[in-house]
Write an enzyme that holds these catalytic residues in place. Structure first.
Site, PDB file in Angstrom:
ATOM      1  N   ARG A  13     -36.089 -60.134  -0.455  1.00 26.37           N
ATOM      2  CA  ARG A  13     -37.365 -60.622   0.045  1.00 26.37           C
ATOM      3  C   ARG A  13     -37.686 -61.930  -0.691  1.00 26.37           C
ATOM      4  NH1 ARG A  13     -43.264 -58.227  -1.274  1.00 26.37           N
ATOM      5  NH2 ARG A  13     -44.463 -59.438   0.237  1.00 26.37           N
ATOM      6  N   HIS A  14     -38.342 -62.821  -0.005  1.00 23.75           N
ATOM      7  CA  HIS A  14     -38.717 -64.116  -0.578  1.00 23.75           C
ATOM      8  C   HIS A  14     -39.577 -63.957  -1.834  1.00 23.75           C
ATOM      9  CE1 HIS A  14     -42.840 -63.596   0.855  1.00 23.75           C
ATOM     10  NE2 HIS A  14     -42.299 -63.125   1.969  1.00 23.75           N
ATOM     11  N   GLU A  16     -42.879 -64.961  -4.351  1.00 18.72           N
ATOM     12  CA  GLU A  16     -44.319 -64.842  -4.097  1.00 18.72           C
ATOM     13  C   GLU A  16     -44.911 -66.128  -3.526  1.00 18.72           C
ATOM     14  OE1 GLU A  16     -47.400 -62.893  -6.982  1.00 18.72           O
ATOM     15  OE2 GLU A  16     -47.598 -65.082  -7.197  1.00 18.72           O
ATOM     16  N   THR A  17     -45.920 -65.958  -2.680  1.00 15.70           N
ATOM     17  CA  THR A  17     -46.737 -67.060  -2.182  1.00 15.70           C
ATOM     18  C   THR A  17     -48.186 -66.817  -2.619  1.00 15.70           C
ATOM     19  OG1 THR A  17     -47.420 -66.013  -0.112  1.00 15.70           O
ATOM     20  CG2 THR A  17     -45.278 -67.129  -0.106  1.00 15.70           C
ATOM     21  N   ASP A  18     -49.021 -67.831  -2.433  1.00 14.40           N
ATOM     22  CA  ASP A  18     -50.442 -67.650  -2.757  1.00 14.40           C
ATOM     23  C   ASP A  18     -51.072 -66.560  -1.902  1.00 14.40           C
ATOM     24  OD1 ASP A  18     -50.423 -69.551  -4.755  1.00 14.40           O
ATOM     25  OD2 ASP A  18     -51.233 -71.164  -3.499  1.00 14.40           O
ATOM     26  N   TRP A  19     -50.628 -66.435  -0.665  1.00  8.73           N
ATOM     27  CA  TRP A  19     -51.186 -65.385   0.195  1.00  8.73           C
ATOM     28  C   TRP A  19     -50.736 -64.003  -0.273  1.00  8.73           C
ATOM     29  CZ3 TRP A  19     -51.721 -66.707   6.107  1.00  8.73           C
ATOM     30  CH2 TRP A  19     -52.598 -67.781   6.249  1.00  8.73           C
ATOM     31  N   ASN A  20     -49.499 -63.886  -0.762  1.00 12.61           N
ATOM     32  CA  ASN A  20     -49.079 -62.610  -1.366  1.00 12.61           C
ATOM     33  C   ASN A  20     -50.005 -62.240  -2.512  1.00 12.61           C
ATOM     34  OD1 ASN A  20     -45.552 -63.369  -1.077  1.00 12.61           O
ATOM     35  ND2 ASN A  20     -46.738 -62.018   0.214  1.00 12.61           N
ATOM     36  N   ARG A  69     -40.682 -69.969   2.870  1.00  7.47           N
ATOM     37  CA  ARG A  69     -40.712 -69.098   1.697  1.00  7.47           C
ATOM     38  C   ARG A  69     -39.412 -68.318   1.539  1.00  7.47           C
ATOM     39  NH1 ARG A  69     -44.410 -66.958   5.532  1.00  7.47           N
ATOM     40  NH2 ARG A  69     -44.175 -64.746   6.062  1.00  7.47           N
ATOM     41  N   GLU A  99     -40.540 -63.380   9.833  1.00  6.67           N
ATOM     42  CA  GLU A  99     -41.492 -62.286   9.673  1.00  6.67           C
ATOM     43  C   GLU A  99     -42.160 -61.976  11.009  1.00  6.67           C
ATOM     44  OE1 GLU A  99     -42.125 -59.646   8.502  1.00  6.67           O
ATOM     45  OE2 GLU A  99     -43.212 -59.905   6.607  1.00  6.67           O
TER      46      GLU A  99
END
Length: 198
Positions: A13-14, A16-20, A69, A99
């Site tokens: 899995r990619h 982390e992003t800010d939305w995560n 991502r 996704e």
């Protein structure tokens, strides 16, 4: 219904992003990795390069979602393996590894609706249903198996992996950590998943 081939593969899995970090539904929105996600992607690359450096050839090619991502995570893995071992693995994109589209829920907090979406009793407005996600995930993984001589590394997304879990006959709604490599192996008793420890 398309069937998942009983052949081993790796999944990542990619990062982390800010939305995560904010527990927001990302879906198809193309959110980039944050600084934590970039660090996670580099660590995953080092972990997998360690296997190659030790003489193990866990996978022969990398197939990624085209969303940034995931693809940037995949690039970090490819580059780490190349820089450490000189092995330059092929890296390609497959649009079916994107996704799920969560439609109007994208950018909104995750909530109880997620369970009903997996169960097939709810689809967000302008979104994609779980069966469609599962089917295209299976098709993409089967294509990835044909794209190289050995097992593929799939770099993609959390909901997409839930679709693959369903195809493997495993408990579906299990959260996969960001950027932790996992090996999926078909055994006589069913699929076995093993995270690569740090």
């Amino acid at each position: 219904m398309t069937q998942l081939r009983a052949e081993p593969y790796w999944f990542l899995r990619h990062g982390e992003t800010d939305w995560n970090a904010r527990h927001l539904s990302q879906g198809r929105t193309d959110i980039p990795l944050n600084e934590t996600g970039l660090t996670q992607a580099r660590l995953a690359g080092r972990q997998l390069a360690d296997l190659f450096e030790a003489g193990v050839r866990p996978f022969t090619h990398i197939v990624s979602s085209p969303l940034k991502r995931a693809f940037v995570t995949a690039e970090h893995v490819r580059d780490a393996i190349r820089d450490r071992t000189g092995i330059d693995l092929p890296l390609t994109k497959d649009a079916d590894l994107q996704e799920v589209s969560f439609g109007v829920q994208e950018g909104e907090p995750m909530g109880d609706w997620y369970n009903t979406w997996i169960a097939g009793t709810f689809v967000p407005e302008k979104g994609e249903d779980f069966i469609t996600l599962k089917t295209r995930g299976i098709q993409a993984l089967n294509r990835a198996q044909d794209a190289g001589e050995g097992a593929p590394l799939i770099v993609a997304h959390g909901a997409l992996f839930r679709g693959l879990r369903a195809a493997m006959g495993l408990e579906i709604n299990v959260r996969l950590p960001n950027a932790m490599p996992l090996k999926a192996t078909p055994e006589e008793e069913g699929w076995v998943l093993k995270l690569l420890s740090a």
